[in-house]
Write an enzyme that holds these catalytic residues in place. Structure first.
Site, PDB file in Angstrom:
ATOM      1  N   ASN A  59       9.650 -33.882  51.685  1.00 32.70           N
ATOM      2  CA  ASN A  59       9.592 -34.845  50.593  1.00 32.70           C
ATOM      3  C   ASN A  59       8.478 -35.877  50.762  1.00 32.70           C
ATOM      4  O   ASN A  59       8.044 -36.482  49.778  1.00 32.70           O
ATOM      5  CB  ASN A  59      10.946 -35.565  50.482  1.00 32.70           C
ATOM      6  CG  ASN A  59      10.896 -36.763  49.563  1.00 32.70           C
ATOM      7  OD1 ASN A  59      10.830 -36.639  48.366  1.00 32.70           O
ATOM      8  ND2 ASN A  59      10.937 -37.955  50.161  1.00 32.70           N
TER       9      ASN A  59
ATOM     10  N   SER B  91       5.709 -31.493  42.139  1.00 29.70           N
ATOM     11  CA  SER B  91       5.631 -32.493  41.075  1.00 29.70           C
ATOM     12  C   SER B  91       5.193 -31.824  39.788  1.00 29.70           C
ATOM     13  O   SER B  91       4.474 -30.809  39.802  1.00 29.70           O
ATOM     14  CB  SER B  91       4.630 -33.592  41.436  1.00 29.70           C
ATOM     15  OG  SER B  91       4.354 -34.416  40.313  1.00 29.70           O
TER      16      SER B  91
ATOM     17  N   TYR C 279      -3.727 -35.606  44.086  1.00 26.14           N
ATOM     18  CA  TYR C 279      -2.269 -35.400  44.068  1.00 26.14           C
ATOM     19  C   TYR C 279      -1.922 -34.073  43.402  1.00 26.14           C
ATOM     20  O   TYR C 279      -1.076 -33.315  43.897  1.00 26.14           O
ATOM     21  CB  TYR C 279      -1.617 -36.569  43.323  1.00 26.14           C
ATOM     22  CG  TYR C 279      -0.116 -36.605  43.385  1.00 26.14           C
ATOM     23  CD1 TYR C 279       0.550 -37.070  44.522  1.00 26.14           C
ATOM     24  CD2 TYR C 279       0.657 -36.196  42.297  1.00 26.14           C
ATOM     25  CE1 TYR C 279       1.925 -37.128  44.571  1.00 26.14           C
ATOM     26  CE2 TYR C 279       2.034 -36.254  42.333  1.00 26.14           C
ATOM     27  CZ  TYR C 279       2.672 -36.719  43.471  1.00 26.14           C
ATOM     28  OH  TYR C 279       4.048 -36.764  43.510  1.00 26.14           O
TER      29      TYR C 279
END
Length: 235
Positions: A89, A151, A163
């Site tokens: 995570n 994500s 990201y």
């Protein structure tokens, strides 16, 4: 897997989704190994887990650093004697436009440091933690579970080249916009802009992501796939 009495390692366990993951599994009777870079945060998570009657231990470690990960996983094995599950995570953001243009002129660009910091934690960190966890599981003949938190941004998102690239490299659970401390710290107008395109009309809650991860652990037939938990949002 019946998680009661099993040992599950959660990275980035100090706050937000990581804390909810930890308390969710503690509530189901699992023992928790909690990894984070912030001592105060991860110790608070540990305290919340132990209040639920399970064994929980905290470990300071940087998921992006090989020696740190190897050392932390070694200590986990010394303390618990086994490892049954890993939830990758831990993650950071260093947002910025790949190229920023104003009046037809380039006025900025994402730095290599911004790119590398996110790749190191969000992608290389997943590799390191998964590698070490898998080694310990195999050496002890444990049929373990490894879940990576991706994500919705893995499909691409403006200002998140780094990201998005990292999250596209891992899959299992892909959250949308979740009410974490980082999100709640945003300015009200930015938060409203983030929420407005969500079909459900609200941010997700960390507990909802923990519930999705719990499903993966408890349903052996679900493997090698990604669960999108994003309230119907598409970027």
């Amino acid at each position: 897997m019946n998680v009661r009495g099993k040992t599950i390692l959660v990275t980035g366990a100090g706050r937000g989704i990581g804390r909810s993951l930890a308390t969710h599994f503690a509530g189901k009777g699992a023992n928790l190994a909690l990894l984070d870079v912030n001592a105060d945060d991860v110790n608070e998570t540990r305290a919340r887990c132990t209040q639920l009657g399970v064994t929980a231990r905290s470990y300071l470690a940087d998921a992006a650093n090989e020696d740190s990960v190897v050392g932390a996983l070694g200590r986990v094995m010394e303390d618990f004697g086994a490892l049954d599950g890993l939830i990758n995570n831990a993650g950071i953001v260093r947002d910025g436009m790949l190229i920023k243009v104003k009046d037809g002129q380039v006025v900025g660009k994402m730095s290599l440091a911004q790119w590398q910091a996110v790749i190191d934690t969000n992608l290389t960190g997943v590799f390191l933690c998964a590698r070490e966890a898998a080694q310990h599981m195999i050496s002890r003949n444990v049929r373990g579970v490894i879940v990576n938190v991706s994500s919705i941004s893995r499909a691409g998102n403006a200002g998140q080249t780094n990201y998005s690239a990292a999250k596209a490299g891992v899959a299992a659970v892909a959250p949308g916009f979740i009410r974490t401390p980082m999100v709640e710290a945003m300015k009200p107008e930015a938060l409203a802009k983030m929420t407005s395109p969500i079909p459900l009309g609200r941010l997700g809650e960390p507990d909802e992501i923990a519930h999705a991860v719990g499903f993966i652990f408890e349903n052996d037939l679900f493997t090698g796939r990604c669960v999108e938990v994003d309230a119907g949002l598409r970027l």
